[in-house]
Every structure is written in C-alpha cells, then in structure tokens.
Design a protein around this motif. Structure first.
Motif, PDB file in Angstrom:
ATOM      1  N   MET A  75       0.883  -1.180  -0.126  1.00  0.00           N
ATOM      2  CA  MET A  75      -0.067  -0.024   0.303  1.00  0.00           C
ATOM      3  C   MET A  75       0.765   1.395   0.056  1.00  0.00           C
ATOM      4  SD  MET A  75      -3.004   1.088   2.510  1.00  0.00           S
ATOM      5  CE  MET A  75      -2.793   2.463   3.387  1.00  0.00           C
ATOM      6  N   VAL A  76       1.640   1.399   1.081  1.00  0.00           N
ATOM      7  CA  VAL A  76       2.760   2.567   1.050  1.00  0.00           C
ATOM      8  C   VAL A  76       3.923   2.298   0.544  1.00  0.00           C
ATOM      9  CG1 VAL A  76       3.518   4.516   2.421  1.00  0.00           C
ATOM     10  CG2 VAL A  76       1.433   3.608   3.004  1.00  0.00           C
ATOM     11  N   SER A  77       4.674   2.791  -0.153  1.00  0.00           N
ATOM     12  CA  SER A  77       5.735   2.364  -0.603  1.00  0.00           C
ATOM     13  C   SER A  77       6.917   3.541  -0.282  1.00  0.00           C
ATOM     14  CB  SER A  77       6.041   2.218  -2.154  1.00  0.00           C
ATOM     15  OG  SER A  77       5.577   3.142  -2.895  1.00  0.00           O
ATOM     16  N   GLY A  78       8.053   3.485  -0.290  1.00  0.00           N
ATOM     17  CA  GLY A  78       9.078   4.575  -0.121  1.00  0.00           C
ATOM     18  C   GLY A  78       9.265   4.979   1.139  1.00  0.00           C
ATOM     19  N   LEU A  79       8.700   4.401   2.284  1.00  0.00           N
ATOM     20  CA  LEU A  79       9.057   4.819   3.445  1.00  0.00           C
ATOM     21  C   LEU A  79       9.955   3.990   4.098  1.00  0.00           C
ATOM     22  CD1 LEU A  79       5.107   4.647   4.872  1.00  0.00           C
ATOM     23  CD2 LEU A  79       6.283   6.714   4.176  1.00  0.00           C
ATOM     24  N   ILE A  80      10.806   4.715   5.156  1.00  0.00           N
ATOM     25  CA  ILE A  80      11.938   4.217   5.518  1.00  0.00           C
ATOM     26  C   ILE A  80      11.549   3.135   6.710  1.00  0.00           C
ATOM     27  CG2 ILE A  80      13.744   4.612   7.094  1.00  0.00           C
ATOM     28  CD1 ILE A  80      14.169   5.944   4.384  1.00  0.00           C
ATOM     29  N   ASN A  81      10.451   3.219   7.518  1.00  0.00           N
ATOM     30  CA  ASN A  81       9.872   2.235   8.240  1.00  0.00           C
ATOM     31  C   ASN A  81       8.250   2.187   7.842  1.00  0.00           C
ATOM     32  OD1 ASN A  81       9.238   0.280  10.158  1.00  0.00           O
ATOM     33  ND2 ASN A  81       9.262   1.921  11.942  1.00  0.00           N
ATOM     34  N   ALA A  82       8.045   1.217   6.887  1.00  0.00           N
ATOM     35  CA  ALA A  82       6.793   1.077   6.217  1.00  0.00           C
ATOM     36  C   ALA A  82       5.654   0.402   7.231  1.00  0.00           C
ATOM     37  CB  ALA A  82       6.793   0.357   5.061  1.00  0.00           C
ATOM     38  N   ASN A  83       6.158  -0.522   8.138  1.00  0.00           N
ATOM     39  CA  ASN A  83       5.304  -0.968   9.159  1.00  0.00           C
ATOM     40  C   ASN A  83       5.837  -0.871  10.685  1.00  0.00           C
ATOM     41  OD1 ASN A  83       3.707  -2.406   7.217  1.00  0.00           O
ATOM     42  ND2 ASN A  83       5.266  -3.592   6.455  1.00  0.00           N
ATOM     43  N   PRO A  84       5.687   0.304  11.022  1.00  0.00           N
ATOM     44  CA  PRO A  84       6.136   0.365  12.602  1.00  0.00           C
ATOM     45  C   PRO A  84       5.304  -0.441  13.495  1.00  0.00           C
ATOM     46  CG  PRO A  84       4.742   2.329  11.923  1.00  0.00           C
ATOM     47  CD  PRO A  84       4.998   1.320  10.706  1.00  0.00           C
ATOM     48  N   VAL A  85       5.820  -0.794  14.741  1.00  0.00           N
ATOM     49  CA  VAL A  85       5.422  -1.130  15.897  1.00  0.00           C
ATOM     50  C   VAL A  85       4.553  -0.012  16.438  1.00  0.00           C
ATOM     51  CG1 VAL A  85       5.452  -2.262  18.026  1.00  0.00           C
ATOM     52  CG2 VAL A  85       7.105  -2.737  16.051  1.00  0.00           C
ATOM     53  N   GLU A  93       3.262   9.208  20.630  1.00  0.00           N
ATOM     54  CA  GLU A  93       3.171   8.378  21.736  1.00  0.00           C
ATOM     55  C   GLU A  93       2.752   6.782  21.250  1.00  0.00           C
ATOM     56  OE1 GLU A  93       0.214   7.566  25.655  1.00  0.00           O
ATOM     57  OE2 GLU A  93      -0.395   8.668  23.928  1.00  0.00           O
ATOM     58  N   GLU A  94       1.824   6.678  20.163  1.00  0.00           N
ATOM     59  CA  GLU A  94       1.371   5.134  19.748  1.00  0.00           C
ATOM     60  C   GLU A  94       2.684   4.583  18.997  1.00  0.00           C
ATOM     61  OE1 GLU A  94      -2.969   5.303  18.357  1.00  0.00           O
ATOM     62  OE2 GLU A  94      -1.903   6.681  17.336  1.00  0.00           O
ATOM     63  N   LEU A  95       3.799   5.352  18.690  1.00  0.00           N
ATOM     64  CA  LEU A  95       4.768   4.807  18.183  1.00  0.00           C
ATOM     65  C   LEU A  95       6.101   4.870  19.052  1.00  0.00           C
ATOM     66  CD1 LEU A  95       4.841   6.359  14.400  1.00  0.00           C
ATOM     67  CD2 LEU A  95       4.370   4.281  15.059  1.00  0.00           C
ATOM     68  N   LYS A  96       5.714   5.274  20.117  1.00  0.00           N
ATOM     69  CA  LYS A  96       6.769   5.393  21.371  1.00  0.00           C
ATOM     70  C   LYS A  96       7.943   5.985  20.810  1.00  0.00           C
ATOM     71  CE  LYS A  96       5.699   1.674  24.673  1.00  0.00           C
ATOM     72  NZ  LYS A  96       5.137   2.260  25.640  1.00  0.00           N
ATOM     73  N   VAL A  97       7.804   7.063  20.224  1.00  0.00           N
ATOM     74  CA  VAL A  97       8.900   8.185  19.802  1.00  0.00           C
ATOM     75  C   VAL A  97       9.116   8.930  21.034  1.00  0.00           C
ATOM     76  CG1 VAL A  97       9.258  10.124  18.124  1.00  0.00           C
ATOM     77  CG2 VAL A  97       8.159   7.835  17.171  1.00  0.00           C
ATOM     78  N   VAL A  98       7.931   9.359  21.812  1.00  0.00           N
ATOM     79  CA  VAL A  98       8.129  10.200  22.998  1.00  0.00           C
ATOM     80  C   VAL A  98       7.368   9.149  24.076  1.00  0.00           C
ATOM     81  CG1 VAL A  98       8.359  12.329  22.020  1.00  0.00           C
ATOM     82  CG2 VAL A  98       5.926  11.555  22.466  1.00  0.00           C
ATOM     83  N   THR A 102      13.491  14.149  25.049  1.00  0.00           N
ATOM     84  CA  THR A 102      14.444  13.265  24.307  1.00  0.00           C
ATOM     85  C   THR A 102      13.615  12.314  23.408  1.00  0.00           C
ATOM     86  OG1 THR A 102      16.093  13.480  25.948  1.00  0.00           O
ATOM     87  CG2 THR A 102      16.223  11.736  24.296  1.00  0.00           C
ATOM     88  N   PHE A 103      13.589  12.362  22.266  1.00  0.00           N
ATOM     89  CA  PHE A 103      12.600  11.435  21.471  1.00  0.00           C
ATOM     90  C   PHE A 103      13.493  10.496  20.668  1.00  0.00           C
ATOM     91  CE2 PHE A 103      13.637  14.636  18.241  1.00  0.00           C
ATOM     92  CZ  PHE A 103      13.977  14.013  17.205  1.00  0.00           C
ATOM     93  N   THR A 104      13.036   9.136  20.393  1.00  0.00           N
ATOM     94  CA  THR A 104      13.700   7.879  19.840  1.00  0.00           C
ATOM     95  C   THR A 104      12.830   7.901  18.419  1.00  0.00           C
ATOM     96  OG1 THR A 104      13.852   7.195  22.030  1.00  0.00           O
ATOM     97  CG2 THR A 104      13.985   5.521  20.206  1.00  0.00           C
ATOM     98  N   PRO A 105      13.488   7.987  17.329  1.00  0.00           N
ATOM     99  CA  PRO A 105      12.766   7.507  15.915  1.00  0.00           C
ATOM    100  C   PRO A 105      12.701   6.301  15.890  1.00  0.00           C
ATOM    101  CG  PRO A 105      14.750   9.322  15.860  1.00  0.00           C
ATOM    102  CD  PRO A 105      14.880   8.676  17.236  1.00  0.00           C
ATOM    103  N   THR A 106      11.854   5.740  15.107  1.00  0.00           N
ATOM    104  CA  THR A 106      11.411   4.332  14.913  1.00  0.00           C
ATOM    105  C   THR A 106      12.395   3.524  14.453  1.00  0.00           C
ATOM    106  OG1 THR A 106      10.084   4.847  12.680  1.00  0.00           O
ATOM    107  CG2 THR A 106       8.965   4.746  14.729  1.00  0.00           C
ATOM    108  N   VAL A 107      13.331   4.352  13.400  1.00  0.00           N
ATOM    109  CA  VAL A 107      14.619   3.674  12.768  1.00  0.00           C
ATOM    110  C   VAL A 107      15.599   4.579  12.755  1.00  0.00           C
ATOM    111  CG1 VAL A 107      13.280   1.993  11.299  1.00  0.00           C
ATOM    112  CG2 VAL A 107      13.737   4.371  10.483  1.00  0.00           C
ATOM    113  N   GLU A 108      16.895   3.964  12.662  1.00  0.00           N
ATOM    114  CA  GLU A 108      17.815   4.800  13.109  1.00  0.00           C
ATOM    115  C   GLU A 108      18.599   5.668  11.796  1.00  0.00           C
ATOM    116  OE1 GLU A 108      22.217   2.623  12.306  1.00  0.00           O
ATOM    117  OE2 GLU A 108      21.352   1.992  13.719  1.00  0.00           O
ATOM    118  N   HIS A 109      17.631   5.349  10.728  1.00  0.00           N
ATOM    119  CA  HIS A 109      17.928   6.310   9.622  1.00  0.00           C
ATOM    120  C   HIS A 109      16.823   7.047   9.150  1.00  0.00           C
ATOM    121  CE1 HIS A 109      21.856   4.503   8.835  1.00  0.00           C
ATOM    122  NE2 HIS A 109      21.595   3.322   8.798  1.00  0.00           N
ATOM    123  N   CYS A 110      15.959   7.336  10.206  1.00  0.00           N
ATOM    124  CA  CYS A 110      14.594   8.197  10.086  1.00  0.00           C
ATOM    125  C   CYS A 110      15.075   9.475   9.320  1.00  0.00           C
ATOM    126  CB  CYS A 110      13.993   8.323  11.374  1.00  0.00           C
ATOM    127  SG  CYS A 110      12.417   9.231  11.253  1.00  0.00           S
TER     128      CYS A 110
END
Length: 158
Positions: free
Chosen positions: A1-11, A57-62, A79-87
C-alpha cells in the motif's frame, strides 16, 4: 500500500489514558502550578508522525520518561526516539516537538529537543539543527515545512 517509507510497518503501541488536570486554585487567581513531566507529555503525545497516521505516543517516539522538567530553572528537555536509526523525518519530528512546546509553554521556558543517544545515525547533526535558534527560524520560513509541521500538530490541538 505505502511505498518509499523508511519504516513502512512500524510497531504501534496502545495509548495511555489522558490525565486531566485542574487549573490554578480559584481562591488564588495569580497562583501558577509548576509544570511537570506529565503536563509536557500531555502537550506532545498526540502529535502525528509525519509518515504514519499514528501519534508519537503510539509509536513510542516520545514517552513520559523521555521528558525532563526543571520548573525552577524554566527548563524542559524532550528526548525522542525515532522508529528507525536512519529516519529521514527525525528533524521534522523534533521541529514539531519544539513548535508545539513553544506555542504551549510560557515564554520563560528554555526548550531542549534531543534524539535519544544511539537511536539515530546522524544524532549529533539532528541535535545541532533542533537546538540552533537560527536554523529553527530558517526552517519555519519554509512554507512547505510549516505546512507539514502544522499538519502533524493538528491532532494535538483537538
């Protein structure tokens, strides 16, 4: 469905129950409650991720634990945490956090936005961009970037 995303299926995580607070005491119209970690979290939890239909919040970025507040010194650090290290959206996420807090907090507060140590490939560069007043001001002169930030912030005002 979505393409080109760095993290297409985040938790995606469950959102916490919102903590509603009362304002200053009606007996003292000039009293000011100190701002704390939970209040800051309530301001930023519903910011939408720039790439996904989920909140930070839902992605636990914060999280609540990723916020430091020193009310006496008028200092807030998120302090935030991106879902992937190359976000590729880490700077946009940080800009959204900064703009939301600048719009929500009294002007006496210094806001520090950081990427969690070890969570992003260009952590130092992102941190430098997010905490440089001139770079932030220049970014907010870009109408496309402002539109993206406003779109991400919209759910946090509802």
């Amino acid at each position: 469905m979505v393409s080109g995303l760095i993290n297409a299926n985040p938790v995606v995580y469950e959102k916490k129950e919102r903590c509603l607070r009362s304002g200053p005491s009606s007996t003292d119209e000039y009293s000011v409650e100190p701002i704390d970690q939970l209040e800051i979290f309530d301001h930023i939890r519903d910011i939408k991720d720039p790439e996904h239909p989920y909140s930070l919040e839902e992605l636990k970025v914060v999280t609540e634990d990723s916020i430091e507040v020193d009310d006496e010194k008028s200092y807030v650090r998120v302090t935030f945490t991106p879902t992937v290290e190359h976000c590729s959206m880490a700077t946009v996420i940080g800009l959204c956090l900064r703009v939301k807090l600048l719009r929500s907090l009294p002007p006496r507060y210094k806001v520090d936005i950081r990427v969690a140590p070890g969570s992003h490939a260009t952590e130092a560069a992102v941190n430098k961009q997010l905490n440089d007043k001139e770079r932030v001001a220049a970014a907010l002169e870009n109408p496309n970037l402002v539109d993206m930030v406003d779109e991400c912030l919209l759910p946090s005002y509802e």
